[in-house]
Design a protein around this motif. Structure first.
Motif: not given
Ligand SMILES: NC(=O)c1ccc[n+]([C@@H]2O[C@H](COP(=O)([O-])OP(=O)(O)OC[C@H]3O[C@@H](n4cnc5c(N)ncnc54)[C@H](OP(=O)(O)O)[C@@H]3O)[C@@H](O)[C@H]2O)c1
Length: 170
Positions: A52-61, A73-74
């Motif tokens: 569940k690591r969110v990649l920075p600088g991008r919106t994740t769907i 996470n926003d």
């Protein structure tokens, strides 16, 4: 613009036990450069394979059928069907809409197979062990290959790989 982006080995393998079968920093860099500032979509299994690591600088769907699934996470949006994603995507102001990159896994390429304007396909010059293959749902006859760039193996990347970009003829 909706694109598919993925890396496959010489036999079309894309995954192993929830994660990528290889570690190729330059290929990850290509993914980062291509998707930075845009929207990336992934299946729930791929998201959990990344812990569940969110990649920075991008919106994740994240796509899941689980209506109770939540991500604290926003920059993460959770959707429950490809149609809902497409309604959201095409409902945006076309002047400011970001590109949507469908990043996998296999089930996501099935779910969005009719939606791709472009494809970013990396072919790795090697064969690996794994359990998930790129699904046979795309007819490459419907796409024009517009570029092909090969990165040789080097001290940090054990395998050469070629990044091919295709545009839908439609
Ligand atoms: N090489 C690459 O470029 C690349 C890229 C990405 C991923 N991968 C690899 O691919 C593997 C995972 O692929 P996968 O195909 O098993 O899983 P996945 O596509 O990552 O996720 C599958 C999940 O997505 C949800 N889903 C699928 N279709 C849906 C639909 N129509 N509506 C709503 N939700 C839907 C379901 O979640 P629920 O079960 O929660 O309902 C399903 O279990 C991993 O090994 C990963 O590392 C490789």
């Amino acid at each position: 613009m909706i694109a598919g982006i993925w890396a496959e080995d010489a036999q079309g393998l894309i995954g192993s036990n929830g994660v990528l079968p290889w570690f190729l920093p330059s290929e990850l860099q290509h993914f980062k450069q291509t998707t930075m500032g845009q929207v990336i979509l992934m299946g729930r299994k791929t998201f959990e394979g990344m812990n569940k690591r969110v990649l920075p600088g991008r919106t994740t769907i994240v796509l899941t059928r689980d209506e109770t699934y939540q991500v604290d996470n926003d920059s993460v949006l959770v959707f429950h069907s490809p149609e809902a994603v497409l309604n959201w995507y095409y409902g945006q102001d076309p002047d400011t809409a970001k590109d949507l990159y469908v990043t996998g896994g296999a089930e996501m390429f099935v779910a969005f197979k009719t939606s791709f304007n472009q494809l970013y396909r990396t072919i790795i010059a090697g064969t690996f062990e794994g359990d998930t293959y790129f699904p046979k749902v795309l007819d490459f006859e419907n796409y024009t290959e517009v570029s092909s760039v090969t990165h040789p193996a080097d001290e940090k990347n054990d395998y050469a790989f070629t990044v091919k970009r295709y545009e839908n003829k439609r």
